[in-house]
Structures are given as structure tokens and as C-alpha cells.
Write a protein that holds these residues in place. Structure first.
Motif, PDB file in Angstrom:
ATOM      1  N   ALA A 322      71.551 -29.125 -42.706  1.00 12.66           N
ATOM      2  CA  ALA A 322      70.334 -29.284 -43.678  1.00 12.66           C
ATOM      3  C   ALA A 322      69.326 -28.248 -43.717  1.00 12.66           C
ATOM      4  O   ALA A 322      68.917 -27.724 -44.596  1.00 12.66           O
ATOM      5  CB  ALA A 322      69.617 -30.879 -43.625  1.00 12.66           C
ATOM      6  N   CYS A 323      69.036 -27.942 -42.193  1.00 12.11           N
ATOM      7  CA  CYS A 323      68.329 -26.656 -41.964  1.00 12.11           C
ATOM      8  C   CYS A 323      68.642 -25.405 -42.694  1.00 12.11           C
ATOM      9  O   CYS A 323      67.937 -24.624 -43.346  1.00 12.11           O
ATOM     10  CB  CYS A 323      67.726 -26.776 -40.679  1.00 12.11           C
ATOM     11  SG  CYS A 323      66.635 -28.011 -40.111  1.00 12.11           S
ATOM     12  N   VAL A 324      69.973 -25.208 -42.146  1.00 12.10           N
ATOM     13  CA  VAL A 324      70.375 -23.633 -42.731  1.00 12.10           C
ATOM     14  C   VAL A 324      70.644 -23.712 -44.253  1.00 12.10           C
ATOM     15  O   VAL A 324      70.482 -22.652 -44.852  1.00 12.10           O
ATOM     16  CB  VAL A 324      71.717 -23.778 -41.744  1.00 12.10           C
ATOM     17  CG1 VAL A 324      71.527 -23.307 -40.496  1.00 12.10           C
ATOM     18  CG2 VAL A 324      72.782 -24.453 -42.204  1.00 12.10           C
ATOM     19  N   THR A 325      70.972 -24.892 -44.754  1.00 11.67           N
ATOM     20  CA  THR A 325      71.258 -24.797 -46.342  1.00 11.67           C
ATOM     21  C   THR A 325      69.919 -24.741 -46.848  1.00 11.67           C
ATOM     22  O   THR A 325      69.633 -23.986 -47.788  1.00 11.67           O
ATOM     23  CB  THR A 325      71.893 -26.157 -46.800  1.00 11.67           C
ATOM     24  OG1 THR A 325      73.138 -26.359 -46.000  1.00 11.67           O
ATOM     25  CG2 THR A 325      72.098 -26.259 -48.278  1.00 11.67           C
ATOM     26  N   ALA A 326      68.794 -25.518 -46.447  1.00  7.32           N
ATOM     27  CA  ALA A 326      67.566 -25.394 -46.954  1.00  7.32           C
ATOM     28  C   ALA A 326      66.813 -23.835 -46.691  1.00  7.32           C
ATOM     29  O   ALA A 326      66.048 -23.405 -47.665  1.00  7.32           O
ATOM     30  CB  ALA A 326      66.703 -26.443 -46.347  1.00  7.32           C
ATOM     31  N   SER A 327      67.173 -23.580 -45.700  1.00  8.66           N
ATOM     32  CA  SER A 327      66.574 -22.183 -45.354  1.00  8.66           C
ATOM     33  C   SER A 327      67.417 -20.941 -46.377  1.00  8.66           C
ATOM     34  O   SER A 327      66.381 -20.229 -46.842  1.00  8.66           O
ATOM     35  CB  SER A 327      66.896 -21.677 -43.847  1.00  8.66           C
ATOM     36  OG  SER A 327      66.453 -22.469 -43.056  1.00  8.66           O
ATOM     37  N   ALA A 328      68.576 -21.171 -46.745  1.00  8.80           N
ATOM     38  CA  ALA A 328      69.298 -20.351 -47.565  1.00  8.80           C
ATOM     39  C   ALA A 328      68.421 -20.379 -49.079  1.00  8.80           C
ATOM     40  O   ALA A 328      68.266 -19.307 -49.787  1.00  8.80           O
ATOM     41  CB  ALA A 328      70.934 -20.570 -47.616  1.00  8.80           C
ATOM     42  N   LEU A 329      68.348 -21.794 -49.473  1.00  6.88           N
ATOM     43  CA  LEU A 329      67.855 -22.032 -50.763  1.00  6.88           C
ATOM     44  C   LEU A 329      66.482 -21.468 -50.823  1.00  6.88           C
ATOM     45  O   LEU A 329      65.946 -20.892 -51.884  1.00  6.88           O
ATOM     46  CB  LEU A 329      67.790 -23.366 -50.994  1.00  6.88           C
ATOM     47  CG  LEU A 329      69.175 -23.980 -51.272  1.00  6.88           C
ATOM     48  CD1 LEU A 329      69.295 -25.740 -51.531  1.00  6.88           C
ATOM     49  CD2 LEU A 329      69.996 -23.517 -52.253  1.00  6.88           C
ATOM     50  N   THR A 330      65.662 -21.500 -49.645  1.00  4.92           N
ATOM     51  CA  THR A 330      64.226 -20.963 -49.689  1.00  4.92           C
ATOM     52  C   THR A 330      64.052 -19.584 -49.804  1.00  4.92           C
ATOM     53  O   THR A 330      63.324 -19.004 -50.471  1.00  4.92           O
ATOM     54  CB  THR A 330      63.634 -21.599 -48.252  1.00  4.92           C
ATOM     55  OG1 THR A 330      63.404 -23.341 -48.121  1.00  4.92           O
ATOM     56  CG2 THR A 330      62.145 -21.366 -48.295  1.00  4.92           C
ATOM     57  N   ALA A 331      65.247 -18.948 -49.050  1.00  3.59           N
ATOM     58  CA  ALA A 331      65.450 -17.609 -49.224  1.00  3.59           C
ATOM     59  C   ALA A 331      65.478 -17.037 -50.710  1.00  3.59           C
ATOM     60  O   ALA A 331      65.049 -15.966 -51.076  1.00  3.59           O
ATOM     61  CB  ALA A 331      66.254 -16.937 -48.171  1.00  3.59           C
ATOM     62  N   ALA A 332      66.241 -17.823 -51.420  1.00  3.79           N
ATOM     63  CA  ALA A 332      66.336 -17.480 -52.651  1.00  3.79           C
ATOM     64  C   ALA A 332      65.455 -17.538 -53.547  1.00  3.79           C
ATOM     65  O   ALA A 332      64.871 -16.956 -54.524  1.00  3.79           O
ATOM     66  CB  ALA A 332      67.448 -18.419 -53.338  1.00  3.79           C
ATOM     67  N   VAL A 333      64.411 -18.642 -53.135  1.00  3.24           N
ATOM     68  CA  VAL A 333      63.395 -18.848 -53.889  1.00  3.24           C
ATOM     69  C   VAL A 333      62.187 -17.718 -53.713  1.00  3.24           C
ATOM     70  O   VAL A 333      61.664 -17.096 -54.434  1.00  3.24           O
ATOM     71  CB  VAL A 333      62.707 -20.221 -53.659  1.00  3.24           C
ATOM     72  CG1 VAL A 333      61.209 -20.308 -54.168  1.00  3.24           C
ATOM     73  CG2 VAL A 333      63.335 -21.427 -54.022  1.00  3.24           C
ATOM     74  N   GLU A 334      62.223 -17.420 -52.268  1.00  5.34           N
ATOM     75  CA  GLU A 334      61.296 -16.190 -51.901  1.00  5.34           C
ATOM     76  C   GLU A 334      61.672 -14.812 -52.553  1.00  5.34           C
ATOM     77  O   GLU A 334      60.916 -13.961 -52.988  1.00  5.34           O
ATOM     78  CB  GLU A 334      61.521 -15.968 -50.472  1.00  5.34           C
ATOM     79  CG  GLU A 334      60.551 -14.875 -49.929  1.00  5.34           C
ATOM     80  CD  GLU A 334      60.824 -14.596 -48.520  1.00  5.34           C
ATOM     81  OE1 GLU A 334      60.204 -13.619 -47.945  1.00  5.34           O
ATOM     82  OE2 GLU A 334      61.817 -15.281 -48.009  1.00  5.34           O
ATOM     83  N   SER A 335      63.228 -14.586 -52.859  1.00  3.00           N
ATOM     84  CA  SER A 335      63.511 -13.553 -53.642  1.00  3.00           C
ATOM     85  C   SER A 335      63.449 -13.514 -55.052  1.00  3.00           C
ATOM     86  O   SER A 335      62.959 -12.658 -55.484  1.00  3.00           O
ATOM     87  CB  SER A 335      65.292 -13.450 -53.192  1.00  3.00           C
ATOM     88  OG  SER A 335      65.614 -12.251 -53.981  1.00  3.00           O
ATOM     89  N   ARG A 336      63.228 -14.595 -55.502  1.00  3.02           N
ATOM     90  CA  ARG A 336      62.748 -14.739 -56.899  1.00  3.02           C
ATOM     91  C   ARG A 336      61.526 -14.622 -57.222  1.00  3.02           C
ATOM     92  O   ARG A 336      61.103 -13.815 -58.254  1.00  3.02           O
ATOM     93  CB  ARG A 336      63.293 -16.174 -57.640  1.00  3.02           C
ATOM     94  CG  ARG A 336      62.976 -16.471 -58.993  1.00  3.02           C
ATOM     95  CD  ARG A 336      62.914 -17.907 -59.274  1.00  3.02           C
ATOM     96  NE  ARG A 336      62.852 -18.187 -60.654  1.00  3.02           N
ATOM     97  CZ  ARG A 336      63.096 -19.176 -61.599  1.00  3.02           C
ATOM     98  NH1 ARG A 336      63.723 -20.251 -60.587  1.00  3.02           N
ATOM     99  NH2 ARG A 336      62.700 -19.326 -62.692  1.00  3.02           N
ATOM    100  N   SER A 337      60.585 -15.188 -56.186  1.00  2.00           N
ATOM    101  CA  SER A 337      59.131 -14.661 -56.393  1.00  2.00           C
ATOM    102  C   SER A 337      58.885 -13.268 -56.216  1.00  2.00           C
ATOM    103  O   SER A 337      58.084 -12.664 -56.823  1.00  2.00           O
ATOM    104  CB  SER A 337      58.458 -15.668 -55.218  1.00  2.00           C
ATOM    105  OG  SER A 337      58.556 -16.918 -55.585  1.00  2.00           O
ATOM    106  N   ALA A 338      59.650 -12.577 -55.056  1.00  2.28           N
ATOM    107  CA  ALA A 338      59.438 -11.094 -55.182  1.00  2.28           C
ATOM    108  C   ALA A 338      59.767 -10.504 -56.084  1.00  2.28           C
ATOM    109  O   ALA A 338      59.304  -9.227 -56.237  1.00  2.28           O
ATOM    110  CB  ALA A 338      60.109 -10.594 -53.933  1.00  2.28           C
TER     111      ALA A 338
END
Length: 388
Positions: A322-338
Motif C-alpha cells: 500500500a505504501c509503495v503504490t501510494a508513493s508512486a501515485l503521489t509522485a504522479a500528483v506531484e509531477s502534475r502539479s510541477a
């Protein structure tokens, strides 16, 4: 106090991410408490209790990574206009994010402590539920409170330290939009990652054939199969190789999309992957490493005649996945914000929303086509010496 006020006024999605961090911290804290309960119930089996404690480092690292990913996307940790004049410079914002992460993890470990005491019967009621054996939690034996609290404190301290290191200010405060532009230079870790993964597979293949390789020198907690240290070292080295090669693999996906004579859609998707390879590579590399380990564990489980997986192993695996999957999705959200300013510029130039959605789908498809076969190959090669 400021961290609590910001948390109360945060967006619901931000609160949901923090709640997920608290849940991950609760799972990790419960696993740490189970080692204390096992040590209290089996004083003569100190080595086995130490092994259980060592296995808790995997969910602890996954929880810390997820906490860092959540802190990166927290709007309260970003430098806004006028915040430096108000005394909230980069250093203060890093401290604020660290305190927020620590408070979130403290909430999770307190919930884990209450659940642990409830399942043991220390708060009244039955000593355990059917899912957990009383022997796994050391029911009926007093637990050293100081030792339990010290182990629980490692969760918020580790997450807070990782957040402070990841979000430390790397340049002096400037204007509001003064952010470092992502680099398109290819990451240098791809050949080293491939070499480490190959070396790990070779070590595992060599040690699995050694005499006494399946003697259970380092068993997983919760009644899992015996795991020789050599095999575990090979798995760890292969996983580290995948993590190290992650940014290079994402950059390679971008180069493949831009190969030949690409159209506007392929060119846009490829350039975005090349620019965001440093941000997306490590979380995706960790996800591939954990996915290959999970696939290998399932294959070994199917080849075993006793099926000795226990509930604590299931809790640990669920926390890590759950943590690694959520971390990957969160990185995608951060990339979209950037890329928000770039996306707005494309929309002003006439790019439709459907084109941007198709570009995002093409990027995801390219990542799946490259990373999924690689993850499956590493997992298959890791399980061949164990199941044949």
C-alpha cells in the motif's frame, strides 16, 4: 500549534493522504509491538524475536517513503509569496512539514498501541480475535512499557527525519516562482542498477544451491518459510538495483517515445517523461522492486506444501504494498502539479483537454510496456533457484 491549524484547514484530499500515512504508521507500529509481545512471551527465543524486529525495517522504510511523498505534495510546505517576510522561509517550512509528519505518525502509532492492547486483552474483553493467535502477541505476559514506547517512537522519528532530509532547503529563498527547472540530462544510475540487479540474482542462484540453504536461518515472522541469508541478500541487492535504475528506465521510456519521427503527441509525452524521470523514477523503481518481491513470494508460496504464511506477514506485506503504490501515485500528483504552468501554456496555445489526456495515457502505457516485463523477468529469475 501552527501545524495543527494548517492541518485543520487543509483540503480534504490532503487530509486523506495524511490519514493514509497515519494508517501506514499504525500498521508498522503494530508489527513492532508484536515483536515486543513475542519477546515477552518467549524469553528464551531472543534470536527469533530479533529476526522479527529486523523484518519490521521493510514496512518502516515504506512508511517513511510514503510520509516523504505526502509531505512533498502538501501545499502548506511550499514557499508562497510573502511567507518569507512573515518569517516562514524555506527552513521554517521544512520544520513545519517535519512536525506535521511526526504528528500524523504519532496518531497512527497511538491507534496501533490501543489495538495491540485490545487484542491482547489488556483493556478488557477476549485476549485475541480468530485472526491472531494469542501466541503471536504474547497474550498473558506483561509487556515492558518503556521498550514498547521506544519502538513505537522509531516510526514518527524515522518519518520525520526522512522528511527533514528530503525537504531541506537547497538554495536561498527567492521569488515565489523561483523553482529549479527539471533537468533532461539522462540519469546515470541505469547501468549501475542493472549491474546490481544481475549481481543479486547471481548471488541468490549461488546461495540457494548451497548445502543447508533452506535450513531457515532467517525465517520471516508469522509462520513463514525459512529464508536463507544469502537468498535474502540477493533479493535485497536486486531490489536496490531496480530502485537505482528507476530514473534511467523512465528516461529511457521518454527516449523511446521520441525515437524516429514522432508526432506532437509522442513528442510531448516523451519530453515530459524525460523531464520528470528524476521525480518519478525512484518511486516507480521501488514499486517494481516490491512487485517483483511479491510475485516471487507468491510463487514460492504456491510451491510450498505447508502454506505457512501468517497474519503478521499479511499485515507487513499489505503495509509495504500500500505504501509503495501510494508513493508512486503521489509522485504522479506531484509531477502534475510541477507541470501546471506548462499545461496552462499549452492550453493557451490551443491544445485541447483530450490531447493532454491522450498524452498522459500514452506515458502510462509506455511505462507499463517497459517496466512490467522487466519486473516479471526479475521476479521469475529470482524464483527459479527456489522452486526448481
Amino acid at each position: 500549534m501552527l501545524a495543527l491549524r494548517l492541518a485543520r484547514g487543509s483540503h480534504p484530499l490532503v487530509l486523506l493522504r495524511r490519514l493514509c500515512v497515519a494508517a501506514a504508521a499504525a500498521g508498522t507500529g503494530f508489527l513492532l509491538l508484536s515483536t515486543v509481545g513475542h519477546a515477552a512471551g518467549h524469553p528464551s527465543a531472543a534470536d527469533e524475536s530479533l529476526v522479527r524486529l529486523l523484518w519490521c525495517t521493510a514496512p518502516l522504510a515504506a512508511t517513511a517513503q510514503f510520509a516523504v511523498s505526502t509531505a512533498r505534495t502538501d501545499p502548506a510546505a511550499r514557499l508562497q509569496r510573502g511567507m518569507t517576510a512573515a518569517g516562514l522561509g524555506p527552513l521554517r517550512l521544512t520544520l513545519l512539514a517535519t512536525v506535521s509528519t511526526a504528528l500524523t505518525c504519532v496518531l497512527g502509532v497511538v491507534a496501533a498501541l490501543l489495538a495491540f492492547l485490545r487484542l491482547r486483552g489488556d483493556l478488557g474483553g477476549p485476549a485475541a480475535v480468530p485472526l491472531f493467535d494469542a501466541d503471536l502477541l504474547g497474550a498473558g505476559h506483561p509487556v515492558p512499557l518503556v521498550g514498547a514506547l521506544i519502538l513505537l517512537a522509531t516510526v514518527p522519528l524515522t518519518a520525520a527525519a526522512a522528511t527533514a532530509v528530503a525537504l531541506r532547503p537547497r538554495h536561498e529563498a527567492g521569488a515565489c516562482g523561483d523553482e529549479s527547472r527539471p533537468t533532461i540530462a539522462p540519469p546515470s544510475g541505469l547501468p549501475w542498477g542493472i549491474a546490481l540487479a544481475a549481481a543479486g540474482l547471481a548471488i541468490e542462484a549461488y546461495t540457494s544451491r548451497a548445502p543447508g540453504a533452506h535450513s531457515g536461518l532467517l525465517p520471516l515472522p508469522g509462520r513463514l518459510i525459512g529464508s536463507p541469508p544469502g537468498v535474502l541478500a540477493g533479493w535485497a541487492l536486486s531490489a536496490f538495483g531496480l530502485v537505482l535504475a528507476g530514473p534511467g528506465l523512465v528516461h529511457l521510456c521518454g527516449r523511446l517515445l521520441c525515437a524516429g519521427r514522432p508526432g506532437a503527441l509522442r513528442l510531448l509525452s516523451g519530453r515530459v517523461l524525460q523531464e520528470e524521470s528524476h521525480r518519478l523514477g525512484r518511486p516507480l523503481g521501488v514499486l517494481c522492486a516490491v512487485g517483483s518481491a511479491a510475485y516471487a513470494a507468491v510463487k514460492v508460496y504456491e510451491a510450498s506444501s505447508s502454506h505457512p504464511f501468517g497474519p503478521l506477514t499479511a499485515v507487513g506485506a499489505a503495509v509495504v504494498l500500500a505504501c509503495v503504490t501510494a508513493s508512486a501515485l503521489t509522485a504522479a500528483v506531484e509531477s502534475r502539479s510541477a507541470r501546471a504552468h506548462t499545461t496552462a501554456a499549452l492550453r493557451r496555445l490551443g491544445a485541447s483537454a483530450s490531447v493532454l489526456y491522450r498524452a498522459a495515457a500514452l506515458r502510462a502505457l509506455a511505462l507499463v510496456i517497459v517496466l512490467a516485463p522487466l519486473t516479471w523477468t526479475v521476479a521469475e529469475m529470482a524464483t527459479l533457484p527456489l522452486v526448481h
